[in-house]
Design a protein around this motif. Structure first.
Motif, PDB file in Angstrom:
ATOM      1  N   LEU A  11     -12.302 -21.211 -32.315  1.00 17.81           N
ATOM      2  CA  LEU A  11     -13.416 -21.910 -31.668  1.00 17.81           C
ATOM      3  C   LEU A  11     -14.216 -20.969 -30.775  1.00 17.81           C
ATOM      4  O   LEU A  11     -15.427 -21.094 -30.651  1.00 17.81           O
ATOM      5  CB  LEU A  11     -12.891 -23.099 -30.862  1.00 17.81           C
ATOM      6  N   HIS A  25     -16.401 -31.102 -34.324  1.00 22.84           N
ATOM      7  CA  HIS A  25     -16.262 -29.666 -34.100  1.00 22.84           C
ATOM      8  C   HIS A  25     -17.587 -29.052 -33.661  1.00 22.84           C
ATOM      9  O   HIS A  25     -17.602 -28.107 -32.875  1.00 22.84           O
ATOM     10  CB  HIS A  25     -15.744 -28.970 -35.358  1.00 22.84           C
ATOM     11  N   SER A  29     -18.043 -26.977 -30.326  1.00 19.35           N
ATOM     12  CA  SER A  29     -18.597 -25.627 -30.364  1.00 19.35           C
ATOM     13  C   SER A  29     -19.782 -25.487 -29.419  1.00 19.35           C
ATOM     14  O   SER A  29     -19.929 -24.463 -28.739  1.00 19.35           O
ATOM     15  CB  SER A  29     -19.038 -25.260 -31.785  1.00 19.35           C
ATOM     16  N   ARG A  43     -22.001 -19.296 -34.598  1.00 18.51           N
ATOM     17  CA  ARG A  43     -21.255 -20.549 -34.509  1.00 18.51           C
ATOM     18  C   ARG A  43     -22.099 -21.611 -33.800  1.00 18.51           C
ATOM     19  O   ARG A  43     -22.179 -22.748 -34.237  1.00 18.51           O
ATOM     20  CB  ARG A  43     -19.939 -20.372 -33.761  1.00 18.51           C
ATOM     21  N   LYS A  44     -22.768 -21.233 -32.705  1.00 15.85           N
ATOM     22  CA  LYS A  44     -23.598 -22.203 -31.992  1.00 15.85           C
ATOM     23  C   LYS A  44     -24.796 -22.610 -32.844  1.00 15.85           C
ATOM     24  O   LYS A  44     -25.186 -23.776 -32.861  1.00 15.85           O
ATOM     25  CB  LYS A  44     -24.070 -21.655 -30.652  1.00 15.85           C
TER      26      LYS A  44
END
Length: 66
Positions: A11, A25, A29, A43-44
């Motif tokens: 994560l 999720h 995140s 990821r963001k």
């Protein structure tokens, strides 16, 4: 929220996850990567786009995203 160390490390990673993010999720995140820019944190960016597609976030119309 009982997470394994491996799940917490995944994560915290800024790379694009191997699997698509669920809405939960994606929210998680966004919280963990709140200080990151969507331009530099893959990821963001994926979490942000996932939440837009799910109708959970409506981007500010005055901002331009490329």
């Amino acid at each position: 929220m009982d997470k394994t160390v491996l799940a917490m490390l995944e994560l915290a990673d800024h790379a694009t996850p191997a699997a698509p993010l669920t809405i939960d999720h994606a929210h998680e995140s966004m919280q963990v990567h709140r200080a990151c820019s969507t331009d530099h944190c893959r990821r963001k960016a994926l979490a942000f786009n996932t939440l837009i597609a799910a109708g959970r976030i409506v981007p500010d119309s005055s901002r331009v995203r490329e």
